[in-house]
Each structure stands twice: as structure tokens, then as C-alpha cells.
Design a protein around this motif. Sequence first.
Motif, PDB file in Angstrom:
ATOM      1  N   THR A  15       0.882  -1.160   0.000  1.00 17.54           N
ATOM      2  CA  THR A  15       0.000   0.000   0.000  1.00 17.54           C
ATOM      3  C   THR A  15       0.920   1.210   0.000  1.00 17.54           C
ATOM      4  OG1 THR A  15      -0.060   0.067   2.412  1.00 17.54           O
ATOM      5  CG2 THR A  15      -1.739  -1.238   1.361  1.00 17.54           C
ATOM      6  N   HIS A  24      -7.399  -4.919  -4.000  1.00 17.77           N
ATOM      7  CA  HIS A  24      -7.582  -3.757  -3.125  1.00 17.77           C
ATOM      8  C   HIS A  24      -7.285  -2.463  -3.845  1.00 17.77           C
ATOM      9  CE1 HIS A  24      -6.088  -7.051  -0.476  1.00 17.77           C
ATOM     10  NE2 HIS A  24      -7.154  -6.699   0.206  1.00 17.77           N
ATOM     11  N   SER A  61      -5.865   1.270  -2.316  1.00 19.15           N
ATOM     12  CA  SER A  61      -5.433   1.861  -1.049  1.00 19.15           C
ATOM     13  C   SER A  61      -4.977   3.300  -1.239  1.00 19.15           C
ATOM     14  CB  SER A  61      -4.313   1.029  -0.432  1.00 19.15           C
ATOM     15  OG  SER A  61      -3.268   0.895  -1.355  1.00 19.15           O
ATOM     16  N   ASN A 112      -7.838   1.233   3.085  1.00 24.48           N
ATOM     17  CA  ASN A 112      -7.873   0.136   2.131  1.00 24.48           C
ATOM     18  C   ASN A 112      -9.268  -0.365   1.892  1.00 24.48           C
ATOM     19  OD1 ASN A 112      -5.917  -1.977   1.035  1.00 24.48           O
ATOM     20  ND2 ASN A 112      -4.821  -0.857   2.633  1.00 24.48           N
ATOM     21  N   GLU A 161      -2.957  -4.327  -7.742  1.00 29.73           N
ATOM     22  CA  GLU A 161      -3.272  -3.511  -6.572  1.00 29.73           C
ATOM     23  C   GLU A 161      -3.333  -2.064  -7.023  1.00 29.73           C
ATOM     24  OE1 GLU A 161      -4.164  -4.774  -3.750  1.00 29.73           O
ATOM     25  OE2 GLU A 161      -3.648  -6.813  -4.341  1.00 29.73           O
ATOM     26  N   SER A 164      -3.570   2.057  -6.210  1.00 27.11           N
ATOM     27  CA  SER A 164      -3.320   3.040  -5.159  1.00 27.11           C
ATOM     28  C   SER A 164      -3.687   4.420  -5.647  1.00 27.11           C
ATOM     29  CB  SER A 164      -1.855   2.990  -4.728  1.00 27.11           C
ATOM     30  OG  SER A 164      -1.024   3.012  -5.852  1.00 27.11           O
TER      31      SER A 164
END
Length: 139
Positions: free
Chosen positions: A71, A89, A91, A98, A127, A129
Motif C-alpha cells: 500500500t 484492493h 489503497s 484500504n 493492486e 493506489s
Amino acid sequence: MEQYWAQYIEILKQNGMSITGPRREVFMALYSFGLQTMTQLIARCTNSDRASVYRVVGALESIGVVSRISTGFRYKLELSDTFLPHHHHISCIHCGKNREIEQSRLEHLLAEIAENEDFTLTGHQVELSGLCRTCRKPS
Ligand SMILES: [Zn+2]
Ligand SMILES: [Zn+2]
């Protein structure tokens, strides 16, 4: 839970590992509380010392029981896809918040991309972000 527990024991066995106090505690904490930082995990494993938790997490990562989710420049830990429904996820790089993302279109798209490369997809890591609503606001 019982089914996952049996599976965990089996994976340990396959890797020549037996169940120990810390291995039990780390698994239970990850199972009960989901995605969490190493600091949170250590705090939840009240019967294991810090070094044991680190060691167990490292070992469980190497045998595919635990996943490390980055993250931003930090990371969080959770049980791998073997024990959780497959998910991704998003984040916040500022506050670390998250959440799981809606992913049906993503799964489709990834399968399609792999197919175009003449691959059958067996795994992927995605993932996301960014900045959450709170952190995006000018102060
Ligand atoms: Zn944020
Ligand atoms: Zn996926």
C-alpha cells in the motif's frame, strides 16, 4: 473455519512444518481480522513475541499462506487466495485506507488480455493506489 484450518495444517505438513503456538496464533489473527499491518498483527498475537511473528509471517509467505499487499511504500498482510475469495484492493497512499474493489470487469479484461497473448491465465496481482476522498481535499 474448520475447513480452512484443515487446509492450513495440510499445507504446513506438505512443507515439512508442524503447527506451533505462533503459527496457530498468526493464522487465527489473519483469519479473524483480515487485512492488517505487521504492527497490528504483532499486537493481536499476544502469546507470541515480535521476532516469532516476523519469522512465522516470512515462512507462511514463502509457502503461499500469507500475501503481502503493498500500500504505497508500506505493506499489509492477509491470508492468500487459498483461504479468501479472490479479490483486489485499492489503497490510499496518504492515510493507508484500504478497501476491496469491484472486480468482475477487471477479471474479464485480464482473461481477455491473456487470451490475446495466447495464454491461459492462472494468476495475476493487481493492486490500485491513489488518494481517497478525505486526503484529496485541499487543506
Ligand atoms: Zn486517505
Ligand atoms: Zn483478480
